[in-house]
Design a protein around this motif. Structure first.
Motif, PDB file in Angstrom:
ATOM      1  N   GLU A  28       0.822  -1.216   0.000  1.00 19.34           N
ATOM      2  CA  GLU A  28       0.000   0.000   0.000  1.00 19.34           C
ATOM      3  C   GLU A  28       0.852   1.260   0.000  1.00 19.34           C
ATOM      4  OE1 GLU A  28      -3.528   2.202   2.593  1.00 19.34           O
ATOM      5  OE2 GLU A  28      -2.486   0.460   3.416  1.00 19.34           O
ATOM      6  N   ARG A  39       0.940   6.388  -1.989  1.00 23.25           N
ATOM      7  CA  ARG A  39       0.040   5.242  -1.905  1.00 23.25           C
ATOM      8  C   ARG A  39       0.011   4.515  -3.246  1.00 23.25           C
ATOM      9  NH1 ARG A  39      -6.108   5.575   0.582  1.00 23.25           N
ATOM     10  NH2 ARG A  39      -6.219   3.431   1.361  1.00 23.25           N
ATOM     11  N   LEU A  43      -7.404   7.079  -4.045  1.00 24.70           N
ATOM     12  CA  LEU A  43      -8.382   7.178  -2.968  1.00 24.70           C
ATOM     13  C   LEU A  43      -9.711   6.625  -3.477  1.00 24.70           C
ATOM     14  CD1 LEU A  43      -8.830   8.293  -0.076  1.00 24.70           C
ATOM     15  CD2 LEU A  43      -9.669  10.399  -1.135  1.00 24.70           C
ATOM     16  N   SER A  46      -8.856  -0.011  -3.959  1.00 26.67           N
ATOM     17  CA  SER A  46      -7.904  -0.874  -3.260  1.00 26.67           C
ATOM     18  C   SER A  46      -7.145  -1.738  -4.257  1.00 26.67           C
ATOM     19  CB  SER A  46      -8.634  -1.762  -2.246  1.00 26.67           C
ATOM     20  OG  SER A  46      -9.614  -2.563  -2.895  1.00 26.67           O
ATOM     21  N   GLN A  99     -10.944  10.686   5.034  1.00 30.28           N
ATOM     22  CA  GLN A  99     -11.292   9.265   4.937  1.00 30.28           C
ATOM     23  C   GLN A  99     -10.288   8.341   5.622  1.00 30.28           C
ATOM     24  OE1 GLN A  99     -12.437   7.921   1.004  1.00 30.28           O
ATOM     25  NE2 GLN A  99     -13.332   9.899   0.491  1.00 30.28           N
ATOM     26  N   THR A 100      -9.092   8.833   5.920  1.00 31.08           N
ATOM     27  CA  THR A 100      -8.072   7.980   6.534  1.00 31.08           C
ATOM     28  C   THR A 100      -7.651   8.466   7.920  1.00 31.08           C
ATOM     29  OG1 THR A 100      -6.239   9.220   5.536  1.00 31.08           O
ATOM     30  CG2 THR A 100      -7.174   7.405   4.242  1.00 31.08           C
ATOM     31  N   ASN A 101      -8.468   9.326   8.509  1.00 29.79           N
ATOM     32  CA  ASN A 101      -8.166   9.875   9.839  1.00 29.79           C
ATOM     33  C   ASN A 101      -6.782  10.527   9.896  1.00 29.79           C
ATOM     34  OD1 ASN A 101     -10.642   9.040  11.069  1.00 29.79           O
ATOM     35  ND2 ASN A 101      -9.831   6.957  11.240  1.00 29.79           N
ATOM     36  N   TRP A 104      -3.259   9.752   5.535  1.00 33.13           N
ATOM     37  CA  TRP A 104      -2.891  10.109   4.163  1.00 33.13           C
ATOM     38  C   TRP A 104      -3.488  11.466   3.845  1.00 33.13           C
ATOM     39  CZ3 TRP A 104       0.346   6.858   1.487  1.00 33.13           C
ATOM     40  CH2 TRP A 104       0.465   5.550   1.966  1.00 33.13           C
TER      41      TRP A 104
END
Length: 231
Positions: A28, A39, A43, A46, A99-101, A104
């Protein structure tokens, strides 16, 4: 005969290295030899070769067809007015951070330029999807940027803006560059980078193995201990 076998081995190794260079690096978080970690996928995705979700600049949802409906369009001033010059890491405007706290975030235009300047860029096909393969000139790692719907280019938002427009990175078969001419209400993908720019440096590397020799079809167990400089 030995000389011929050596030549064949070298040729086979060259082919293997060539194939590897055209394959995106697994995992990742990819170290591309630059100031931040990139990454491996968009976003909202996956999978390396699958396009992620599309977002309007500074928004949590996809783009709108006209600027009159855009979040930052000021109807009184008849113009797009941004609350700040850079949204990186601000979860109110940065979809990646939200979205990733905060793990990122959207890359800045400078980070996109750094990536482009330190990579070779090849327009190719990965898992049946066209796009740009960026391979680090430093360590050989690579990431793949899937093409947009038109399949002739791929565009990604940067976190900063200039005037009424947003910075974007755009790639095609003939070019790779960063520009500030994008309409910010347009829905584009986001390729996140790590929120932390500091990478720990390895000052000590200890190896211990059960054997100091390696043979064909033989497995050697090795333990690795790395000590960061700031530990």
């Amino acid at each position: 005969m030995k000389k011929l076998n050596l030549i064949l081995c070298i040729a086979m190794l060259a082919v293997i290295m060539s194939v590897k260079a055209q394959t995106p690096t697994e995992g990742e978080a990819i170290d591309m030899g630059v100031s931040v970690t990139w990454r491996a996928y968009d976003l909202g995705s996956s999978e390396i070769a699958k396009k992620g979700s599309l977002y309007a600049y500074g928004c949590m949802d996809q783009g709108v067809p006209f600027k009159n409906y855009y979040k930052f369009y000021n109807k009184t001033m008849w113009s797009v007015i941004f609350p700040k010059n850079d949204f990186a890491g601000d979860a109110e405007y940065d979809a990646a951070a939200a979205q990733t706290n905060g793990l990122w975030q959207i890359p800045t235009s400078a980070q996109w330029e750094e990536l482009i300047n330190n990579c070779t860029v090849e327009w190719t096909t990965v898992e049946g999807t066209e796009g740009a393969l960026l391979t680090s000139k430093t360590n050989g790692n690579s990431i793949f940027l899937p093409a947009d719907a038109n399949k002739s280019q791929c565009q990604y938002y940067a976190s900063d803006n200039k005037g009424n427009n947003a910075y974007i990175a755009e790639f095609s078969a003939n070019s790779a560059n960063v520009t500030s001419t994008a309409y910010p209400w347009k829905g584009l993908a986001i390729r996140p980078v790590s929120a932390a720019s500091d990478k720990p440096e390895l000052t000590a590397l200890a190896l211990s193995g059960e054997s100091d020799k390696m043979f064909a079809n033989t497995t050697m167990q090795v333990s690795v201990t790395a000590t960061p400089a700031d530990a």
